[in-house]
Design a protein around this motif. Structure first.
Motif, mmCIF file in Angstrom:
data_model
loop_
_atom_site.group_PDB
_atom_site.id
_atom_site.type_symbol
_atom_site.label_atom_id
_atom_site.label_comp_id
_atom_site.label_asym_id
_atom_site.label_seq_id
_atom_site.Cartn_x
_atom_site.Cartn_y
_atom_site.Cartn_z
ATOM 1 N N ARG A 11 14.505 47.827 106.769
ATOM 2 C CA ARG A 11 13.553 47.721 106.310
ATOM 3 C C ARG A 11 12.260 48.647 106.320
ATOM 4 N N ASN A 13 12.115 51.058 108.589
ATOM 5 C CA ASN A 13 12.408 52.522 109.055
ATOM 6 C C ASN A 13 12.843 52.841 107.523
ATOM 7 N N ALA A 14 13.397 52.308 106.473
ATOM 8 C CA ALA A 14 13.177 52.851 104.915
ATOM 9 C C ALA A 14 11.399 53.153 104.156
ATOM 10 N N ILE A 15 10.457 52.165 105.117
ATOM 11 C CA ILE A 15 8.948 51.801 104.354
ATOM 12 C C ILE A 15 8.541 53.737 105.494
ATOM 13 N N LEU A 17 10.068 55.814 106.423
ATOM 14 C CA LEU A 17 10.279 57.141 105.777
ATOM 15 C C LEU A 17 9.852 57.710 104.612
ATOM 16 N N GLY A 18 9.867 55.899 103.891
ATOM 17 C CA GLY A 18 9.147 56.673 102.097
ATOM 18 C C GLY A 18 7.574 56.615 102.432
ATOM 19 N N VAL A 19 6.720 56.447 103.410
ATOM 20 C CA VAL A 19 5.694 56.837 103.913
ATOM 21 C C VAL A 19 5.546 58.202 103.559
ATOM 22 N N GLN A 21 7.553 60.721 103.816
ATOM 23 C CA GLN A 21 8.476 61.872 102.809
ATOM 24 C C GLN A 21 7.302 61.990 101.323
ATOM 25 N N GLN A 22 6.187 61.590 101.319
ATOM 26 C CA GLN A 22 5.446 60.937 100.242
ATOM 27 C C GLN A 22 5.007 62.354 99.591
#
Length: 78
Positions: A11, A13-15, A17-19, A21-22
């Protein structure tokens, strides 16, 4: 607990990476000479004053390659 810990790490890591890549940044201003939207704008200040009371700033637009010079006084008025 191992599964819970793994799920929490995934979770996180996903957060992250999501931040990262925006790229929702506003667009750069167009080049004043040609009106093309630049990919980058580089700025630098002159190290040489040549008797001037202020230090000029150079602004370069890429990839069009147009460059401009602006004085400190003009920047402060803007």
């Amino acid at each position: 607990m191992r599964d819970t810990r793994q799920a929490l790490m995934e979770r996180e890591n996903a957060i992250v990476l999501g931040v990262l890549q925006q790229p929702d940044y506003p667009p750069l201003p167009e080049c004043p000479a040609c009106g093309i939207a630049p990919e980058r704008i580089d700025t630098r200040q002159s190290e040489l004053r040549f008797g001037r009371p202020d230090v000029p700033t150079f602004i370069d637009f890429g990839p069009c390659g147009h460059g401009f010079q602006i004085s400190e006084a003009e920047i402060l008025r803007a």
